[in-house]
Design a protein around this motif. Structure first.
Motif, PDB file in Angstrom:
ATOM      1  N   ASN A 142       0.803  -1.227   0.000  1.00  0.00           N
ATOM      2  CA  ASN A 142       0.000   0.000   0.000  1.00  0.00           C
ATOM      3  C   ASN A 142       0.839   1.283   0.000  1.00  0.00           C
ATOM      4  N   SER A 143       1.895   1.298  -0.805  1.00  0.00           N
ATOM      5  CA  SER A 143       2.743   2.493  -0.881  1.00  0.00           C
ATOM      6  C   SER A 143       1.951   3.701  -1.389  1.00  0.00           C
ATOM      7  N   GLU A 144       2.117   4.820  -0.715  1.00  0.00           N
ATOM      8  CA  GLU A 144       1.451   6.065  -1.109  1.00  0.00           C
ATOM      9  C   GLU A 144       1.904   6.533  -2.489  1.00  0.00           C
ATOM     10  N   ASP A 145       3.080   6.085  -2.920  1.00  0.00           N
ATOM     11  CA  ASP A 145       3.595   6.484  -4.232  1.00  0.00           C
ATOM     12  C   ASP A 145       2.728   5.976  -5.380  1.00  0.00           C
ATOM     13  N   LEU A 146       1.850   5.037  -5.090  1.00  0.00           N
ATOM     14  CA  LEU A 146       1.004   4.466  -6.139  1.00  0.00           C
ATOM     15  C   LEU A 146      -0.410   5.034  -6.112  1.00  0.00           C
ATOM     16  N   LYS A 147      -0.648   5.985  -5.250  1.00  0.00           N
ATOM     17  CA  LYS A 147      -2.001   6.502  -5.073  1.00  0.00           C
ATOM     18  C   LYS A 147      -2.545   7.134  -6.353  1.00  0.00           C
ATOM     19  N   ASP A 164      -8.648   5.655  -8.073  1.00  0.00           N
ATOM     20  CA  ASP A 164      -9.580   6.674  -7.588  1.00  0.00           C
ATOM     21  C   ASP A 164      -9.805   6.453  -6.088  1.00  0.00           C
ATOM     22  N   GLU A 165     -10.501   7.364  -5.480  1.00  0.00           N
ATOM     23  CA  GLU A 165     -10.643   7.332  -4.016  1.00  0.00           C
ATOM     24  C   GLU A 165     -11.306   6.047  -3.525  1.00  0.00           C
ATOM     25  N   ASN A 166     -12.331   5.600  -4.244  1.00  0.00           N
ATOM     26  CA  ASN A 166     -13.046   4.395  -3.834  1.00  0.00           C
ATOM     27  C   ASN A 166     -12.168   3.154  -3.988  1.00  0.00           C
ATOM     28  N   GLU A 167     -11.458   3.071  -5.135  1.00  0.00           N
ATOM     29  CA  GLU A 167     -10.552   1.935  -5.350  1.00  0.00           C
ATOM     30  C   GLU A 167      -9.493   1.879  -4.254  1.00  0.00           C
ATOM     31  N   TRP A 168      -8.898   3.034  -3.979  1.00  0.00           N
ATOM     32  CA  TRP A 168      -7.828   3.071  -2.978  1.00  0.00           C
ATOM     33  C   TRP A 168      -8.324   2.553  -1.627  1.00  0.00           C
ATOM     34  N   LYS A 169      -9.484   2.990  -1.237  1.00  0.00           N
ATOM     35  CA  LYS A 169     -10.030   2.575   0.060  1.00  0.00           C
ATOM     36  C   LYS A 169     -10.289   1.067   0.086  1.00  0.00           C
TER      37      LYS A 169
END
Length: 759
Positions: A575-580, A584-589
């Motif tokens: 879950n590296s932030e570099d891949l954010k 999209d927001e929903n996918e990330w969550k």
């Protein structure tokens, strides 16, 4: 009078062996007979010099034959022979010999195709004792005309005269035919309109339609091929759209070697294979694009699967059209190749504008075999083992000896890139490539091919070997073909252990003291909570132990993860932030939450390659297995060979003396860091490949091994193979697949080896 009996076993039926023996016996002035039998060929002869005759059989045998056993002995008989003759084969014998694969058209028959004065001018099915279809037309063995689909075509007086003339190239040729008595062709539009004309006129009409951008389904000797003008980008794009094959490269048919050399980097080794009796497709580097629609043929690649015209049909269309042609399997992407007129018109009617049909009834439909040679060290890599190679596996005598109980064995193989293997007698038969059994039609092809083998060998297994995965589609065959699943034994063998057993068997390493197995692929069932794919096994004292692996990362979303590289990247990075940026927001969550809570882990090297490919620039969903890895190999290959003095930054993560597993997260984050620093994707990619090789070196040294064996689909990566040879060969003896593909096609053979060696 001294009478000698000679037995020859091996590939000695369907290769002109009896006519060869007849003429050799005449040369030695021997009398007696030669006949096919259940073990191959039997020769009974009277006269002087039978021992020299026996020796000459081995030295002068037909080029397509293989002798794996022979014996000569004197026998007693009261029969006196007046001449030497070919004795008809006894009826209803149960064969115990290798089956004969299809052979590419020989130069002699090719000459007849284009000789206006020859009766076989423009006859696509011109064959002789040394060439033509064999396995694809076989109903049962021994290989006699009456046991093939050619039997319905009764020889005309001219063909019969050739068949009976010992001085003719077609003496006892079981597939002999001509335009007067043989297989007929016809051209039909997808609206039902038929074109009437001579064979030459039909091929000329086809060429005209191809030049207009039309797509044609051509029935070849082992199934239908879809063809279009490879220089017409619109036609190639339309074929992709209709076939539902967005990006996977197409094979290209060239009219001959000289034409290939205009477009491709073709080595002498490749030429030998193009001109061989197997004549596989060879993945070859593009030298000059010229007029090829290269982006539509092989998107984002610098190689092409090149095809030499190995059959009469392909030779005629290639020469008549005069330009390179797409030649891809006649199917929808993922389905089995079509082989009947009805099947082709029903399925391919949505793809092809025209059909070139023929009246040959194909018994064993087969895709074309595909191979590649690594660019630097010319290591052979098999991508698909099918026409020309299947279904025999030579050099398996030790396996027969290990089968002391004489079990009749069926090995079901894997579900992806399926093949199955059978041991109905003293030989091992590995089926042609069948495909992905999740496709219903492909599963049907799998089951029907198993039934065909049962018929050919009068074979009922008393032992079945299968994968450990509890939901593989091929498990259904047990209940479908046998009323009681308990009536046959079913031994389950772990997927990657079968891979390792396969290379141990192919290279005959079972008696070695210690071998390290590097088994890297996409995925395979390991345990209820582990999906394996990046494994190191140690084979020692007849035991196989998993000793190291690619460090586990979370497995989520099943097939979606396999088809979406950015999900693999997120999981590998923890879950590296570099891949954010990629979500999209929903996918990330959702995805980060699933990764944190996932109880199922994977060591998949295939998904690790997907992850690295994603951060280096491959950001789209994949359309076929291995697509991101192929792209990564391509951009990395462009930087090799190069100076490796600067390629230790990633390798630094392997310094830990206690190191056993490849540190997935740290290595991936270092790749990400290198990308952010501005290094080129190709340089980082080559560094990544190199680092994996150094990891192998470190683990091999840690276990003090001298021999390393490689299997699993990742080892179709020619760059990885070349790097292994470049940096490991001085310290270790390396073993790569050459007769079988490293991918899941070898699982069935591995299951057999694992069981018989009692691991």
């Amino acid at each position: 009078m001294k009478t000698t009996e000679i037995h020859i076993s091996g590939r000695v039926q369907g290769v002109g062996f009896r006519p060869f023996i007849f003429n050799l016996a005449e040369e030695f002035q021997l009398k007696g007979y030669v006949s096919n039998d259940e073990l191959g060929v039997i020769i009974v002869c009277q006269g002087e010099n039978s021992e020299q005759f026996f020796n000459d059989i081995h030295h002068r045998k037909p080029k397509s034959s293989e002798i794996i056993f022979s014996e000569i002995k004197e026998i007693k008989t009261t029969e006196i022979f007046d001449n030497f003759y070919i004795k008809p084969t006894e009826k209803n014998i149960v064969v115990d010999i290798p089956l004969t694969p299809d052979f590419a058209t020989c130069e002699s028959c090719e000459t007849e195709l284009f000789d206006e004065k020859n009766p076989r001018y423009f006859y696509p099915f011109t064959t002789c004792t040394q060439c033509g279809p064999r396995y694809s037309v076989t109903k049962k063995f021994p290989f006699e005309r009456e046991n093939t689909a050619i039997e319905v075509f009764k020889m005309c007086p001219n063909c019969l005269a050739e068949y009976q003339n010992s001085d003719d190239v077609r003496f006892h040729s079981q597939t002999n035919s001509c335009p007067n008595c043989g297989i007929q062709i016809w051209l039909k539009g997808n609206q039902g309109n038929k074109f009437k004309g001579s064979n030459k006129e039909i091929f000329e009409k086809l060429a005209k339609e191809l030049s207009k951008g039309k797509i044609v389904a051509i029935k070849n000797t082992a199934g239908y091929l879809l063809m279009c003008d490879a220089t017409n980008s619109v036609a190639v794009s339309e074929l992709r759209k209709r076939k539902r094959r967005p990006t996977k490269p197409f094979a290209v048919l060239f009219s001959g070697i000289s034409t290939m050399q205009e477009y491709l980097e073709v080595s002498e080794l490749q030429i030998q294979h193009f001109k061989s009796s197997e004549s596989p497709i060879i993945v070859t580097k593009i030298k000059e694009v010229k007029d090829l629609a290269i982006e539509e043929i092989s998107p984002n690649m610098n190689t092409i699967g090149a095809m030499f015209p190995y059959s009469g049909t392909l030779k005629l269309i290639a020469k008549t059209f005069g330009k390179p042609l797409i030649a891809t399997s006649g199917n929808f992407h993922g389905s089995p190749i079509c082989s009947t007129t009805e099947e082709a018109e029903q399925i391919l009617g949505k793809i092809a504008d025209y059909f070139l049909h023929n009246t040959l009834e194909i018994q064993h439909p087969q895709d074309d075999s595909v191979i590649k040679f690594s660019p630097k060290h010319y290591q052979k890599i098999v991508f698909r083992r099918s026409r020309g190679f299947a279904p025999n596996y030579f050099f398996a005598e030790e396996l027969s000896e290990l089968n002391k109980e004489k079990n009749k064995i069926l090995c079901l193989g894997g579900d992806l890139k399926n093949t199955f293997a059978v041991v109905p007698n003293n030989h091992v038969y590995i089926s042609e490539f069948i495909g992905d059994l999740a496709n219903f039609e492909t599963y049907e092809r799998f089951e029907n091919t198993v039934k065909s083998y049962q018929k050919i060998f009068n074979f009922e297994p008393n032992l079945i070997l299968s994968d450990l995965h509890p939901k593989y589609e091929n498990q259904k065959i047990i209940k479908n073909l046998w009323k009681s699943a308990e009536s046959v034994g079913n031994n389950k063998i772990q997927h990657h252990k079968a891979h390792f057993a396969s290379i141990l068997g192919e290279k005959k390493l079972w008696k070695k003291d210690k071998v390290l197995g590097i088994i890297w692929d996409g995925i395979g069932f390991g345990t209820s909570t582990e999906i394996w794919g990046g494994e190191f096994f140690l084979f020692e004292n007849q035991k196989m132990e998993r000793v190291a692996q690619l460090e586990n990362f979370a497995w989520i979303l099943g097939d979606k993860m396999s088809k979406t590289p950015k999900i693999s990247a997120l999981s590998v990075s923890r879950n590296s932030e570099d891949l954010k940026f990629a979500f999209d927001e929903n996918e990330w969550k959702i995805y980060t939450n699933l990764i944190e809570k996932s109880e199922v882990k994977t060591s998949s090297m295939g998904r690790f390659f997907d992850a690295v490919a994603f951060v280096l620039g491959y950001e789209k969903p994949l359309f076929f297995e291995g697509e991101p890895a192929m792209w990564l190999e391509k951009i990395s290959q462009e930087k090799f060979p190069t100076d490796f003095t600067d390629f230790h930054r990633l390798k630094d993560y392997l310094k830990n003396d206690e190191f056993e597993n490849i540190p997935t997260k740290n290595l991936f984050l270092k790749v990400l860091e290198e990308k952010k620093s501005g290094k080129s994707a190709g340089e980082i990619g080559l560094n990544f490949h190199y680092t994996l090789i150094k990891a192998i070196e470190k683990i091999a040294e840690g276990f003090a091994v001298k021999e390393i064996a490689f299997s699993g689909g990742v080892w179709q990566n020619a760059l990885l193979v070349d790097l292994a040879i470049e940096f490991l060969e001085d310290k270790f003896e390396l073993h790569f697949h050459e007769k079988l593909s490293p991918n899941d096609e070898n699982i069935s053979f591995g299951q057999l080896n694992y069981y018989l060696n009692k691991i």
